[in-house]
Design a protein around this motif. Structure first.
Motif, PDB file in Angstrom:
ATOM      1  N   GLY A  40       0.780  -1.244   0.000  1.00 40.83           N
ATOM      2  CA  GLY A  40       0.000   0.000   0.000  1.00 40.83           C
ATOM      3  C   GLY A  40       0.806   1.285   0.000  1.00 40.83           C
ATOM      4  N   GLY A  41       2.124   1.178  -0.188  1.00 36.44           N
ATOM      5  CA  GLY A  41       2.951   2.393  -0.268  1.00 36.44           C
ATOM      6  C   GLY A  41       3.141   3.068   1.079  1.00 36.44           C
ATOM      7  N   ILE A  42       3.390   4.378   1.060  1.00 35.91           N
ATOM      8  CA  ILE A  42       3.600   5.143   2.293  1.00 35.91           C
ATOM      9  C   ILE A  42       2.236   5.636   2.782  1.00 35.91           C
ATOM     10  N   THR A  43       1.695   4.960   3.780  1.00 41.50           N
ATOM     11  CA  THR A  43       0.335   5.256   4.262  1.00 41.50           C
ATOM     12  C   THR A  43       0.180   6.688   4.753  1.00 41.50           C
ATOM     13  N   SER A  44       1.185   7.178   5.490  1.00 36.19           N
ATOM     14  CA  SER A  44       1.070   8.533   6.069  1.00 36.19           C
ATOM     15  C   SER A  44       1.078   9.620   4.996  1.00 36.19           C
ATOM     16  N   LEU A  45       1.452   9.230   3.767  1.00 39.17           N
ATOM     17  CA  LEU A  45       1.417  10.183   2.642  1.00 39.17           C
ATOM     18  C   LEU A  45       0.316   9.785   1.641  1.00 39.17           C
ATOM     19  N   GLY A  46      -0.727   9.158   2.175  1.00 36.34           N
ATOM     20  CA  GLY A  46      -1.880   8.818   1.326  1.00 36.34           C
ATOM     21  C   GLY A  46      -1.605   7.691   0.349  1.00 36.34           C
ATOM     22  N   GLY A  47      -0.688   6.785   0.717  1.00 38.73           N
ATOM     23  CA  GLY A  47      -0.406   5.625  -0.136  1.00 38.73           C
ATOM     24  C   GLY A  47       0.515   5.919  -1.305  1.00 38.73           C
ATOM     25  N   ARG A  48       1.331   6.985  -1.178  1.00 39.17           N
ATOM     26  CA  ARG A  48       2.285   7.271  -2.266  1.00 39.17           C
ATOM     27  C   ARG A  48       3.236   6.109  -2.463  1.00 39.17           C
ATOM     28  N   LYS A  49       3.516   5.805  -3.704  1.00 39.68           N
ATOM     29  CA  LYS A  49       4.406   4.705  -4.040  1.00 39.68           C
ATOM     30  C   LYS A  49       5.867   5.117  -3.843  1.00 39.68           C
ATOM     31  N   VAL A  50       6.702   4.118  -3.694  1.00 39.66           N
ATOM     32  CA  VAL A  50       8.146   4.342  -3.569  1.00 39.66           C
ATOM     33  C   VAL A  50       8.799   3.940  -4.880  1.00 39.66           C
ATOM     34  N   LYS A  51       9.816   4.683  -5.297  1.00 47.82           N
ATOM     35  CA  LYS A  51      10.541   4.345  -6.523  1.00 47.82           C
ATOM     36  C   LYS A  51      12.036   4.290  -6.220  1.00 47.82           C
ATOM     37  N   LEU A  52      12.697   3.219  -6.679  1.00 45.92           N
ATOM     38  CA  LEU A  52      14.147   3.092  -6.491  1.00 45.92           C
ATOM     39  C   LEU A  52      14.856   3.753  -7.665  1.00 45.92           C
ATOM     40  N   GLU A  53      15.676   4.759  -7.354  1.00 48.49           N
ATOM     41  CA  GLU A  53      16.519   5.401  -8.370  1.00 48.49           C
ATOM     42  C   GLU A  53      17.927   4.845  -8.173  1.00 48.49           C
ATOM     43  N   THR A  54      18.523   4.314  -9.238  1.00 49.59           N
ATOM     44  CA  THR A  54      19.789   3.611  -9.048  1.00 49.59           C
ATOM     45  C   THR A  54      20.982   4.346  -9.661  1.00 49.59           C
ATOM     46  N   GLY A  55      22.144   4.112  -9.070  1.00 53.17           N
ATOM     47  CA  GLY A  55      23.397   4.628  -9.605  1.00 53.17           C
ATOM     48  C   GLY A  55      24.453   3.543  -9.536  1.00 53.17           C
ATOM     49  N   ASP A  56      25.269   3.436 -10.558  1.00 49.03           N
ATOM     50  CA  ASP A  56      26.364   2.458 -10.586  1.00 49.03           C
ATOM     51  C   ASP A  56      27.648   3.168 -10.144  1.00 49.03           C
ATOM     52  N   SER A  66      29.818  11.400  -7.399  1.00 42.92           N
ATOM     53  CA  SER A  66      29.041  12.156  -8.396  1.00 42.92           C
ATOM     54  C   SER A  66      27.646  11.553  -8.595  1.00 42.92           C
ATOM     55  N   GLU A  67      27.546  10.222  -8.495  1.00 49.49           N
ATOM     56  CA  GLU A  67      26.238   9.566  -8.616  1.00 49.49           C
ATOM     57  C   GLU A  67      25.342   9.920  -7.421  1.00 49.49           C
ATOM     58  N   ALA A  68      25.929  10.028  -6.235  1.00 47.16           N
ATOM     59  CA  ALA A  68      25.170  10.426  -5.037  1.00 47.16           C
ATOM     60  C   ALA A  68      24.600  11.831  -5.233  1.00 47.16           C
ATOM     61  N   GLN A  69      25.444  12.730  -5.758  1.00 48.30           N
ATOM     62  CA  GLN A  69      25.024  14.107  -6.009  1.00 48.30           C
ATOM     63  C   GLN A  69      23.874  14.140  -7.018  1.00 48.30           C
ATOM     64  N   ARG A  70      23.984  13.312  -8.067  1.00 45.60           N
ATOM     65  CA  ARG A  70      22.935  13.243  -9.092  1.00 45.60           C
ATOM     66  C   ARG A  70      21.607  12.764  -8.497  1.00 45.60           C
ATOM     67  N   LEU A  71      21.659  11.687  -7.711  1.00 45.35           N
ATOM     68  CA  LEU A  71      20.423  11.131  -7.140  1.00 45.35           C
ATOM     69  C   LEU A  71      19.759  12.123  -6.181  1.00 45.35           C
ATOM     70  N   ILE A  72      20.587  12.831  -5.424  1.00 44.70           N
ATOM     71  CA  ILE A  72      20.039  13.836  -4.496  1.00 44.70           C
ATOM     72  C   ILE A  72      19.387  14.976  -5.278  1.00 44.70           C
TER      73      ILE A  72
END
Length: 380
Positions: A40-56, A66-72
Motif C-alpha cells: 500500500g505504499g507510504i500510508t502517512s502520505l496517502g499511499g504514495r508509491k516508492v521508486k528506487l533510483e539507481t546509480g552504478d 558524483s552519482e550520489a550528487q545526481r540522485l540527491i
C-alpha cells in the motif's frame, strides 16, 4: 518534491570487480521497494508509491560521489549503499553536505562514524565490532575444541576496509593473550596470485590464518592455501567477502571445510528472511547473498523513516530514522536502532563455517544452526 513517487537512491557497484555483489544488492533494494508498494505504499502520505533510483558506482569512490550528487538533485529522500568503505566515505560527505540521510547497507570501515556526521547511518556491525567478535569467537571455539589458538597470521587487502579489520583484530587478540604475526597486505584490484603470501604464513608457524578481503582475492587465498598446504587449524574470515558465500564452496570444492567466517549475515533462523530468500531465488535464479538482505533492510529503514515523518523532507526523514526501530532480516540482538553516531546498536556479528558443502551459522549458541567443528587437524 511532493508529487509523484517517493524516491530512494541506491548506489552499488553493478559493473567492475564487485559487480555480482552490487547487482545482488540493487535487486535486494528493489525487492524492498516492491514489498512496500504491494503493502500500500507510504500510508502517512496517502499511499504514495516508492521508486528506487539507481546509480552504478563502478566500485570507484569519485563515481560514487558524483552519482550520489545526481540522485540527491533528482529528489532522493535518502540513499542506500555502497558495499565498499572507500566509496561510502565519499558518499557520506555528499549526504552530510546536502542534509540527506545515507543508510549504509554494507560498509565495514568505522572511520566514517568518528566524524560526528548527522546524516550517516549503518545497518551492519562495523569493522571493530566484527573484528572484536572474531577474536573472541576464535578463542572460545578453539578452547572448547581442546586446541586453544596460539598464533594468528593476518592476510588482508590494503585499503581502509582490510587494514581496519587487521588492526582491530590485532588489538582484540592481544587483549585475549593471542600472539599475532605476520601481518601481510596485498592489493585486491591487481593481485593475481597469493602463493608468496601464503608461503610466508606457512613459514611463520601460525596455527590460524585470519583473512579480510573481497570475493575474488578470497578465492585466490584459498587456491594458494590448497597449493602451499600450511599446517593450520583454521582459516578465519574477518568481515571477509568470500568465505560465507555459497559460490565460494562450489569454487573451492571439498577443501572449504575448515573455513570460518565472522561477519554480518542474513538471519537463517528468521522465517521472514527464509521467505525473502526463497522469493529472490525464484525471481533471479541465484541464492540471495547477505549484502542483498542488508540492502533490503536499509531501504526499509528509509521508507519507515518517511512513513514516521509523514514527509519527504530529508531533514525530517533523518530525524525519524534516528528515532526509529526497524525489524531486521539480518542477525541482530534486537531491532535496527541507531546510536548517536549512526551505528546500529543491535547489529551482531555471527560465526559461520563451511560444513558438508553448506554455509552454517555456528556461533554464538543462540544463533547457531549447528555446532562449530574445530576439532580435526587441517592438512589440505
Amino acid at each position: 518534491r511532493d508529487i509523484g513517487p517517493v524516491r530512494i537512491g541506491a548506489l552499488h557497484p553493478v559493473s567492475g570487480a564487485n559487480a555480482v555483489d552490487g547487482q545482488q544488492m540493487r535487486r535486494g533494494a528493489q525487492m524492498a521497494v516492491d514489498a512496500i508498494n504491494a503493502a500500500g505504499g507510504i500510508t502517512s502520505l496517502g499511499g504514495r508509491k516508492v521508486k528506487l533510483e539507481t546509480g552504478d558506482t563502478q566500485g570507484k569512490a569519485e563515481v560514487g560521489q558524483s552519482e550520489a550528487q545526481r540522485l540527491i538533485s533528482e529528489g532522493a529522500v535518502g540513499l542506500v549503499g555502497t558495499y565498499q568503505s572507500a566509496v561510502s566515505t565519499n558518499v557520506s560527505v555528499v549526504a552530510e553536505r546536502n542534509r540527506v540521510p545515507f543508510v549504509m547497507d554494507v560498509t565495514a570501515s568505522d572511520a566514517i562514524f568518528s566524524h560526528g556526521y548527522k546524516y550517516s547511518f549503518r545497518v551492519q556491525p562495523g569493522s571493530a565490532a566484527i573484528a572484536g567478535a572474531a577474536a573472541r569467537y576464535l578463542k572460545e571455539v578453539s578452547e572448547k575444541a581442546g586446541r586453544p589458538v596460539k598464533k594468528v597470521a593476518f592476510l588482508h587487502e590494503q585499503t581502509d576496509f582490510g587494514t581496519g579489520a587487521a588492526e582491530a583484530f590485532a588489538k582484540a587478540a592481544k587483549r585475549l593473550g593471542i600472539q599475532m604475526g605476520p601481518n601481510i597486505s596485498y592489493d585486491a584490484v591487481t593481485a593475481s596470485d597469493l602463493t608468496a603470501q601464503i608461503t610466508q604464513v606457512k613459514a611463520s608457524g601460525a596455527d590460524v590464518l585470519a583473512v579480510a578481503g573481497y570475493y575474488r582475492d578470497g578465492l585466490l587465498a584459498a587456491k594458494a592455501i590448497n597449493a602451499v598446504k600450511p599446517n593450520l587449524n583454521a582459516v578465519w574470515g574477518v568481515s571477509d567477502g568470500a568465505f560465507d558465500q555459497p559460490k565460494f564452496v562450489s569454487d573451492v570444492g571439498a577443501l572449504g571445510e575448515r573455513y570460518f567466517s565472522t561477519n554480518y549475515h542474513y538471519d537463517a533462523k528468521n522465517p521472514a528472511t527464509v521467505k525473502l530468500r526463497a522469493e529472490y531465488q525464484k525471481r533471479y535464479g541465484a541464492p540471495m547473498r547477505t549484502g542483498a538482505v542488508l540492502a533490503y533492510d536499509a531501504v526499509q529503514v528509509i521508507a519507515q523513516g518517511v512513513e514516521r515523518a509523514a514527509s519527504t523532507d530529508p531533514q525530517k526523514v533523518r530525524a525519524a530514522i534516528a528515532a526509529s526501530q526497524v525489524q531486521p532480516l539480518t542477525v541482530g540482538t534486537g531491532p535496527i536502532a541507531f546510536a548517536p553516531n549512526g551505528d546500529n546498536k543491535n547489529a551482531l556479528p555471527v560465526l559461520m563455517q563451511v560444513q558438508n558443502g553448506k554455509i552454517k551459522q555456528v556461533y554464538p549458541q543462540d544463533k547457531a544452526e549447528s555446532q562449530p567443528n574445530y576439532s580435526v587437524t587441517w592438512r589440505p
